[in-house]
Motif scaffolding. Structure first.
Motif, PDB file in Angstrom:
ATOM      1  N   GLU A  58       0.833  -1.204   0.000  1.00 15.21           N
ATOM      2  CA  GLU A  58       0.000   0.000   0.000  1.00 15.21           C
ATOM      3  C   GLU A  58       0.870   1.258   0.000  1.00 15.21           C
ATOM      4  O   GLU A  58       0.589   2.216  -0.719  1.00 15.21           O
ATOM      5  CB  GLU A  58      -0.945   0.008   1.194  1.00 15.21           C
ATOM      6  N   ALA A  59       1.917   1.266   0.807  1.00 17.11           N
ATOM      7  CA  ALA A  59       2.813   2.418   0.847  1.00 17.11           C
ATOM      8  C   ALA A  59       3.437   2.661  -0.530  1.00 17.11           C
ATOM      9  O   ALA A  59       3.518   3.809  -1.003  1.00 17.11           O
ATOM     10  CB  ALA A  59       3.896   2.203   1.898  1.00 17.11           C
ATOM     11  N   ASP A  60       3.870   1.597  -1.184  1.00 19.26           N
ATOM     12  CA  ASP A  60       4.446   1.729  -2.526  1.00 19.26           C
ATOM     13  C   ASP A  60       3.413   2.274  -3.511  1.00 19.26           C
ATOM     14  O   ASP A  60       3.729   3.119  -4.366  1.00 19.26           O
ATOM     15  CB  ASP A  60       4.962   0.375  -3.013  1.00 19.26           C
ATOM     16  N   ALA A  61       2.174   1.770  -3.397  1.00 18.69           N
ATOM     17  CA  ALA A  61       1.127   2.210  -4.319  1.00 18.69           C
ATOM     18  C   ALA A  61       0.806   3.688  -4.115  1.00 18.69           C
ATOM     19  O   ALA A  61       0.663   4.442  -5.084  1.00 18.69           O
ATOM     20  CB  ALA A  61      -0.129   1.362  -4.129  1.00 18.69           C
ATOM     21  N   PHE A 170      -1.781  -2.672 -14.401  1.00 19.18           N
ATOM     22  CA  PHE A 170      -1.762  -2.297 -12.995  1.00 19.18           C
ATOM     23  C   PHE A 170      -3.173  -2.471 -12.434  1.00 19.18           C
ATOM     24  O   PHE A 170      -4.130  -1.899 -12.960  1.00 19.18           O
ATOM     25  CB  PHE A 170      -1.301  -0.843 -12.855  1.00 19.18           C
ATOM     26  N   LEU A 171      -3.310  -3.251 -11.372  1.00 21.26           N
ATOM     27  CA  LEU A 171      -4.617  -3.556 -10.786  1.00 21.26           C
ATOM     28  C   LEU A 171      -4.727  -3.012  -9.371  1.00 21.26           C
ATOM     29  O   LEU A 171      -3.771  -3.070  -8.593  1.00 21.26           O
ATOM     30  CB  LEU A 171      -4.840  -5.075 -10.733  1.00 21.26           C
ATOM     31  N   HIS A 172      -5.898  -2.519  -9.030  1.00 25.33           N
ATOM     32  CA  HIS A 172      -6.187  -2.158  -7.641  1.00 25.33           C
ATOM     33  C   HIS A 172      -6.380  -3.423  -6.824  1.00 25.33           C
ATOM     34  O   HIS A 172      -5.900  -3.547  -5.710  1.00 25.33           O
ATOM     35  CB  HIS A 172      -7.448  -1.295  -7.568  1.00 25.33           C
ATOM     36  N   ARG A 173      -7.104  -4.339  -7.365  1.00 22.94           N
ATOM     37  CA  ARG A 173      -7.347  -5.698  -6.847  1.00 22.94           C
ATOM     38  C   ARG A 173      -8.448  -5.781  -5.796  1.00 22.94           C
ATOM     39  O   ARG A 173      -8.841  -6.867  -5.383  1.00 22.94           O
ATOM     40  CB  ARG A 173      -6.059  -6.316  -6.320  1.00 22.94           C
ATOM     41  N   TRP A 200      -5.265   0.325  -1.004  1.00 25.99           N
ATOM     42  CA  TRP A 200      -4.394  -0.115  -2.097  1.00 25.99           C
ATOM     43  C   TRP A 200      -3.451  -1.215  -1.643  1.00 25.99           C
ATOM     44  O   TRP A 200      -2.380  -1.413  -2.216  1.00 25.99           O
ATOM     45  CB  TRP A 200      -3.599   1.079  -2.623  1.00 25.99           C
ATOM     46  N   ALA A 201      -3.853  -1.976  -0.627  1.00 29.34           N
ATOM     47  CA  ALA A 201      -2.954  -2.967  -0.029  1.00 29.34           C
ATOM     48  C   ALA A 201      -2.798  -4.240  -0.849  1.00 29.34           C
ATOM     49  O   ALA A 201      -1.952  -5.076  -0.536  1.00 29.34           O
ATOM     50  CB  ALA A 201      -3.434  -3.325   1.380  1.00 29.34           C
ATOM     51  N   ALA A 202      -3.614  -4.404  -1.872  1.00 26.71           N
ATOM     52  CA  ALA A 202      -3.536  -5.630  -2.670  1.00 26.71           C
ATOM     53  C   ALA A 202      -3.160  -5.348  -4.121  1.00 26.71           C
ATOM     54  O   ALA A 202      -3.393  -6.188  -4.992  1.00 26.71           O
ATOM     55  CB  ALA A 202      -4.867  -6.381  -2.609  1.00 26.71           C
ATOM     56  N   THR A 203      -2.591  -4.181  -4.387  1.00 24.15           N
ATOM     57  CA  THR A 203      -2.216  -3.844  -5.760  1.00 24.15           C
ATOM     58  C   THR A 203      -1.398  -4.969  -6.400  1.00 24.15           C
ATOM     59  O   THR A 203      -0.554  -5.584  -5.752  1.00 24.15           O
ATOM     60  CB  THR A 203      -1.407  -2.542  -5.799  1.00 24.15           C
ATOM     61  N   SER A 204      -1.679  -5.235  -7.665  1.00 30.11           N
ATOM     62  CA  SER A 204      -1.072  -6.372  -8.361  1.00 30.11           C
ATOM     63  C   SER A 204      -0.900  -6.043  -9.831  1.00 30.11           C
ATOM     64  O   SER A 204      -1.333  -4.990 -10.313  1.00 30.11           O
ATOM     65  CB  SER A 204      -1.966  -7.610  -8.217  1.00 30.11           C
TER      66      SER A 204
END
Length: 300
Positions: A58-61, A170-173, A200-204
């Motif tokens: 999430e921090a990266d996103a 890029f996915l929110h997921r 955004w903790a599951a971005t994939s």
């Protein structure tokens, strides 16, 4: 939290924010030296598996999203290993708006949701997030009581196949109404606009159909199966690019629907807490059955 406040600021109020499943979320009101206030949001993962990984993602996103035009919170600080906090936590800026889960105004919000998801999928990060993960298998699906047995058996057979190949985006997921903030000014729903996308903790990195299918299923359970089908159409109308083959689109949408069969209770409880008290576990199961059956009828 005080380590990340400006000189002379102090926290004067905390308020629990409801609606999430995995994290405890609080709004912190901070009083400035001049007497004005600003708000921050603290997400805390209590006894959550893989909390460190989720918070780092999430921090990266949030860092990636800065300046992109996608309305997301700004990262203030993160403590993924609970080095200073009681539990792994993330501190971010507060966004205006609120989640809207009511049926009223849905015909306006669905195209807005679709356009926002297209914008997310258009992002091209310099460093890709990790590849998507799906956990549901044909052997773990829980068929709801009284469901259309033939339709569900056919749907389960669909996900026995290998996942279709994809170019990847890029996915929110976890893009769904509970993670989108709206401002609905007078005179009503027609003037609604999106003010933020959160969690955004599951971005994939993976097929756009994964995000489309997830949001479609949420809409089907919240508002009825027709809205799940409608969102997929709205996504294409907004310029989104799903899989070209009908069989591939069916695979992802069925996979999402079957995944919800394992989580009906945990998914529906926050909706009831948010005011949708009519969405009992049984009602949501019936809507899920109708949605999966509709998918098999229209795409199968």
């Amino acid at each position: 939290m005080r380590r990340h406040l400006e000189v002379g600021e102090r926290i004067v109020r905390t308020e629990a924010l409801h609606g999430g499943i995995t994290a405890e979320t609080r709004r912190l009101t901070v009083r400035r030296r001049d007497g004005d206030t600003r708000d921050l949001v603290l997400r805390t993962f209590v006894d959550v598996e893989h909390a460190e990984d989720r918070l780092n993602r999430e921090a990266d996103a949030l860092t990636l999203l800065t300046g992109t035009g996608v309305p997301a919170p700004g990262l203030v600080a993160v403590d993924p290993t609970a080095a200073r906090c009681e539990y792994p936590s993330l501190l971010m800026t507060h966004l205006a708006g609120r989640t809207v889960l009511d049926d009223e105004g849905l015909e306006t919000r669905v195209p807005l949701l679709a356009r926002q998801l297209v914008a997310i999928h258009a992002l091209r990060p310099a460093q890709r997030p990790r590849k998507y993960v799906t956990l549901t298998t044909a052997d773990t699906v829980v068929t709801p009581k009284g469901a259309d047995a033939a339709a569900w058996a056919a749907a389960i057979d669909v996900i026995r196949r290998p996942a279709p190949p994809c170019e990847g985006r890029f996915l929110h997921r976890d893009f769904q109404p509970g993670n989108v903030l709206f401002e609905v000014p007078p005179p009503g729903p027609a003037g609604a606009r999106i003010t933020g996308v959160v969690d955004w903790a599951a971005t994939s990195w993976g097929p756009t159909d994964l995000d489309v299918a997830h949001c479609s299923t949420n809409l089907a359970l919240l508002h009825g199966p027709v809205w799940g089908l409608r969102f997929a159409e709205a996504y294409e109308e907004a310029g989104g690019v799903p899989a070209a083959a009908t069989s591939e689109r069916l695979y992802w949408r069925v996979r999402s629907g079957l995944a919800f069969a394992e989580e009906v209770t945990s998914v529906s409880q926050p909706w009831r807490e948010a005011g949708r008290t009519e969405l009992t576990t049984r009602t949501v199961e019936e809507r899920l059955d109708a949605y999966v059956t509709a998918l098999m009828d229209t795409l199968g």
